[in-house]
Design an enzyme around this catalytic site. Structure first.
Site, PDB file in Angstrom:
ATOM      1  N   SER A 113     106.908 -29.080  99.726  1.00 54.75           N
ATOM      2  CA  SER A 113     107.168 -27.729  99.244  1.00 54.75           C
ATOM      3  C   SER A 113     108.583 -27.328  99.649  1.00 54.75           C
ATOM      4  O   SER A 113     109.246 -28.018 100.431  1.00 54.75           O
ATOM      5  CB  SER A 113     106.164 -26.751  99.855  1.00 54.75           C
ATOM      6  OG  SER A 113     106.363 -26.666 101.263  1.00 54.75           O
ATOM      7  N   ASP A 160     106.044 -29.484  95.180  1.00 54.00           N
ATOM      8  CA  ASP A 160     105.021 -28.491  94.828  1.00 54.00           C
ATOM      9  C   ASP A 160     105.660 -27.239  94.221  1.00 54.00           C
ATOM     10  O   ASP A 160     106.848 -27.217  93.914  1.00 54.00           O
ATOM     11  CB  ASP A 160     104.211 -28.164  96.087  1.00 54.00           C
ATOM     12  CG  ASP A 160     102.792 -27.715  95.782  1.00 54.00           C
ATOM     13  OD1 ASP A 160     102.395 -27.720  94.607  1.00 54.00           O
ATOM     14  OD2 ASP A 160     102.074 -27.364  96.743  1.00 54.00           O
ATOM     15  N   HIS A 161     104.872 -26.188  94.094  1.00 51.81           N
ATOM     16  CA  HIS A 161     105.225 -24.933  93.423  1.00 51.81           C
ATOM     17  C   HIS A 161     106.705 -24.543  93.518  1.00 51.81           C
ATOM     18  O   HIS A 161     107.260 -24.454  94.606  1.00 51.81           O
ATOM     19  CB  HIS A 161     104.410 -23.780  94.012  1.00 51.81           C
ATOM     20  CG  HIS A 161     102.938 -23.919  93.834  1.00 51.81           C
ATOM     21  ND1 HIS A 161     102.252 -23.385  92.761  1.00 51.81           N
ATOM     22  CD2 HIS A 161     102.007 -24.539  94.595  1.00 51.81           C
ATOM     23  CE1 HIS A 161     100.969 -23.663  92.867  1.00 51.81           C
ATOM     24  NE2 HIS A 161     100.791 -24.362  93.974  1.00 51.81           N
ATOM     25  N   ASP A 195     106.313 -23.735  88.712  1.00 49.56           N
ATOM     26  CA  ASP A 195     105.241 -22.748  88.655  1.00 49.56           C
ATOM     27  C   ASP A 195     105.827 -21.425  88.173  1.00 49.56           C
ATOM     28  O   ASP A 195     106.268 -20.591  88.968  1.00 49.56           O
ATOM     29  CB  ASP A 195     104.597 -22.583  90.029  1.00 49.56           C
ATOM     30  CG  ASP A 195     103.467 -21.553  90.024  1.00 49.56           C
ATOM     31  OD1 ASP A 195     103.186 -21.001  88.939  1.00 49.56           O
ATOM     32  OD2 ASP A 195     102.879 -21.315  91.096  1.00 49.56           O
ATOM     33  N   GLU A 233      99.799 -19.732  99.813  1.00 50.30           N
ATOM     34  CA  GLU A 233     100.166 -21.049 100.311  1.00 50.30           C
ATOM     35  C   GLU A 233     101.675 -21.183 100.354  1.00 50.30           C
ATOM     36  O   GLU A 233     102.361 -21.042  99.351  1.00 50.30           O
ATOM     37  CB  GLU A 233      99.575 -22.163  99.431  1.00 50.30           C
ATOM     38  CG  GLU A 233      99.930 -23.567  99.919  1.00 50.30           C
ATOM     39  CD  GLU A 233      99.372 -24.657  99.023  1.00 50.30           C
ATOM     40  OE1 GLU A 233      98.686 -25.540  99.543  1.00 50.30           O
ATOM     41  OE2 GLU A 233      99.616 -24.607  97.808  1.00 50.30           O
ATOM     42  N   HIS A 278      93.875 -20.891  96.567  1.00 53.60           N
ATOM     43  CA  HIS A 278      94.331 -21.615  97.746  1.00 53.60           C
ATOM     44  C   HIS A 278      93.593 -21.108  98.983  1.00 53.60           C
ATOM     45  O   HIS A 278      93.348 -19.916  99.122  1.00 53.60           O
ATOM     46  CB  HIS A 278      95.836 -21.391  97.966  1.00 53.60           C
ATOM     47  CG  HIS A 278      96.701 -22.088  96.963  1.00 53.60           C
ATOM     48  ND1 HIS A 278      97.735 -21.461  96.316  1.00 53.60           N
ATOM     49  CD2 HIS A 278      96.703 -23.360  96.497  1.00 53.60           C
ATOM     50  CE1 HIS A 278      98.343 -22.304  95.498  1.00 53.60           C
ATOM     51  NE2 HIS A 278      97.729 -23.460  95.586  1.00 53.60           N
ATOM     52  N   GLY A 279      93.254 -22.013  99.882  1.00 53.81           N
ATOM     53  CA  GLY A 279      92.630 -21.614 101.141  1.00 53.81           C
ATOM     54  C   GLY A 279      91.131 -21.852 101.151  1.00 53.81           C
ATOM     55  O   GLY A 279      90.551 -22.375 100.206  1.00 53.81           O
ATOM     56  N   HIS A 317      94.587 -27.331  91.317  1.00 60.42           N
ATOM     57  CA  HIS A 317      95.130 -26.675  92.506  1.00 60.42           C
ATOM     58  C   HIS A 317      94.031 -25.848  93.164  1.00 60.42           C
ATOM     59  O   HIS A 317      93.023 -25.508  92.545  1.00 60.42           O
ATOM     60  CB  HIS A 317      96.291 -25.743  92.131  1.00 60.42           C
ATOM     61  CG  HIS A 317      97.574 -26.459  91.878  1.00 60.42           C
ATOM     62  ND1 HIS A 317      98.659 -26.383  92.724  1.00 60.42           N
ATOM     63  CD2 HIS A 317      97.956 -27.277  90.868  1.00 60.42           C
ATOM     64  CE1 HIS A 317      99.650 -27.121  92.247  1.00 60.42           C
ATOM     65  NE2 HIS A 317      99.240 -27.666  91.117  1.00 60.42           N
ATOM     66  N   GLY A 318      94.253 -25.474  94.439  1.00 61.53           N
ATOM     67  CA  GLY A 318      93.298 -24.603  95.122  1.00 61.53           C
ATOM     68  C   GLY A 318      91.923 -25.208  95.230  1.00 61.53           C
ATOM     69  O   GLY A 318      90.915 -24.531  95.032  1.00 61.53           O
ATOM     70  N   ASN A 339      95.136 -31.125  94.613  1.00 59.70           N
ATOM     71  CA  ASN A 339      95.847 -30.803  95.847  1.00 59.70           C
ATOM     72  C   ASN A 339      94.877 -30.653  97.014  1.00 59.70           C
ATOM     73  O   ASN A 339      93.858 -29.983  96.905  1.00 59.70           O
ATOM     74  CB  ASN A 339      96.639 -29.509  95.676  1.00 59.70           C
ATOM     75  CG  ASN A 339      97.911 -29.700  94.879  1.00 59.70           C
ATOM     76  OD1 ASN A 339      98.077 -30.694  94.180  1.00 59.70           O
ATOM     77  ND2 ASN A 339      98.814 -28.748  94.979  1.00 59.70           N
ATOM     78  N   ASP A 341      95.400 -29.442 100.747  1.00 60.37           N
ATOM     79  CA  ASP A 341      96.376 -28.926 101.707  1.00 60.37           C
ATOM     80  C   ASP A 341      95.713 -28.164 102.844  1.00 60.37           C
ATOM     81  O   ASP A 341      95.895 -28.500 104.012  1.00 60.37           O
ATOM     82  CB  ASP A 341      97.392 -28.028 100.993  1.00 60.37           C
ATOM     83  CG  ASP A 341      98.546 -27.611 101.903  1.00 60.37           C
ATOM     84  OD1 ASP A 341      98.980 -28.452 102.714  1.00 60.37           O
ATOM     85  OD2 ASP A 341      99.003 -26.471 101.812  1.00 60.37           O
ATOM     86  N   THR A 342      94.922 -27.159 102.528  1.00 58.11           N
ATOM     87  CA  THR A 342      94.290 -26.351 103.572  1.00 58.11           C
ATOM     88  C   THR A 342      93.436 -27.217 104.500  1.00 58.11           C
ATOM     89  O   THR A 342      93.516 -27.103 105.726  1.00 58.11           O
ATOM     90  CB  THR A 342      93.421 -25.251 102.939  1.00 58.11           C
ATOM     91  OG1 THR A 342      94.242 -24.434 102.105  1.00 58.11           O
ATOM     92  CG2 THR A 342      92.775 -24.387 104.005  1.00 58.11           C
TER      93      THR A 342
END
Length: 412
Positions: A113, A160-161, A195, A233, A278-279, A317-318, A339, A341-342
């Site tokens: 990112s 990423d974004h 994005d 994120e 996200h999360g 995503h998310g 993705n 990530d979290t």
């Protein structure tokens, strides 16, 4: 520097806090039912693959770009698996991803990112005009190019974004790709994401098309986003976004597909929103509708008049905390990347936490521990020790994600 058991604030805790930012990762706790999204009516027909078609000859161990990248994504679509993509902010988190890919015999996508690139370059580095963010991403990519081939699996290098206000960072990355291509005949990265989902659809498409025209000249793939991924994120905060923006319509996907397909040699994927956030959230707070992806494929197939049931490469995503059925139902609709990530951030921390808990009495001073007041502790506070534990936890969690994504043994 003598060990004293009652001591609460320790030198190691300072080290631990400093080390915290070094990686992305995840643990069993995140996989518990308390943190998992509840199962909905979505049911996937995908079963664990026992036989996977051989990888195309163009796909070799190491970083894949251009035609080899498209061949890999098509292999994923044909064999109904998705490639996990992990945001990395250090060499340690990169190593964890490559280790998981090797052990699971799965492709992996390593991505950076804008903020992660800056961290990789060093927070004290001058970031005027995104200089550190660009340099950190480039440095990370060069490291991956040097080491990925040693793990025996195909690796996709991605960023990423990138929202509209961050385009100078994106431009700097393309400059680096073009310089690398001029020297090596291949781009430094495999792909980049724009994005522009907060912009009007026409503007989103126009800017993406303009950049794809530039990217296609050096064999770079573009990932674009339609609709908005909720949550927060790495500097992108959509926690208060209008709920309607979380769900893309098939007509919008068609408009993107039609416009980007006009670019000669253009390669692209679409991150179409279907309620993604996200999360990690409490059960019931997120409503995924992967049917949107299935409907979009049908709509575009009819528009094209093709026999291809899944003309679009979709991106998820998310996805942290999603159920396996939700993930695999999205894969059935042509999702070839998800993705992670979290969950991987958590596992990296959980590895550090586990190490500190196990060796706490050896981490209170440089000398002195339960074995004796003059016993040295250097082998315990060597930063490589807790970092290695974090890598192991992350590799384990990512291997579990690879199983959910049905990518295990896909490159065997």
């Amino acid at each position: 520097h003598v060990w004293r058991a009652p001591r609460v604030v320790t030198m190691y805790r300072v080290l631990l806090l400093a080390t915290l930012a070094l990686g992305a990762s995840a643990s069993e706790a995140v996989r518990s039912t308390a943190f998992r999204r509840p199962a909905r009516s979505v049911v996937s027909t995908i079963q664990a693959s026992t036989v996977v078609t051989p990888l195309p000859a163009s796909v070799k161990p190491g970083v894949v770009t251009g035609k080899a990248l498209i061949d890999l994504l098509q292999h994923a679509k044909d064999n109904k698996y998705a490639i996990p993509a992990v945001n990395c902010v250090s060499s340690s988190s990169i190593n964890a991803c490559l280790e998981a890919a090797k052990k699971s015999k799965s492709p992996v996508m390593i991505q950076f990112s804008r903020g992660g690139g800056q961290f990789y370059a060093g927070k004290a580095a001058d970031n005027t005009d995104d200089a550190a963010s660009i340099a950190g991403c480039v440095a990370g990519a060069l490291m991956v190019r040097e080491t990925a081939k040693l793990y025996g699996v195909p690796v996709v290098l991605h960023t990423d974004h990138c929202m509209k206000s961050w385009l100078p960072w994106f431009d700097g990355l393309l400059d680096a790709n073009e310089a690398y291509y001029k020297e090596k005949g291949v781009p430094l990265f495999s792909s980049h994401m724009l994005d522009l989902s907060e912009e009007p659809l026409d503007e989103n498409i126009a800017i993406c098309k303009k950049y794809l025209e530039r990217m296609s000249k050096v064999d770079l793939l573009l990932e674009m986003e339609l609709g908005v991924t909720g949550g927060e994120e790495d500097g992108v905060d959509n926690t208060d976004v209008d709920n309607s923006l979380l769900y893309t319509q098939p007509e919008e996907v068609w408009e993107v597909y039609k416009a980007l397909s006009e670019v000669p040699d253009g390669m692209f994927t679409i991150a179409a929103a279907f309620g993604n956030v996200h999360g990690v959230y409490a059960p019931g707070n997120v409503k995924l509708t992967p049917e949107i992806l299935h409907n979009s494929q049908k709509f575009i197939k009819e528009k094209l008049g093709t026999d291809n049931d899944k003309p679009v490469f979709f991106v998820f995503h998310g996805g942290s905390g999603s159920t396996r059925d939700e993930i695999r139902y999205a894969i059935e609709a042509g999702t070839i990347k998800m993705n992670i990530d979290t969950d991987t951030q958590w596992s990296y921390w959980d590895g550090l936490r586990s190490y500190e808990a196990e060796f706490r009495d050896y981490l209170q001073a440089q000398i002195g521990n339960p074995e004796g007041e003059t016993k040295p502790n250097k082998k315990y506070y060597d930063p490589r020790m807790p970092m290695r534990r974090a890598e192991e936890f992350t590799a384990k969690r990512l291997s579990e994600a690879m199983d959910d994504l049905n990518s295990v043994n896909s490159v065997a």
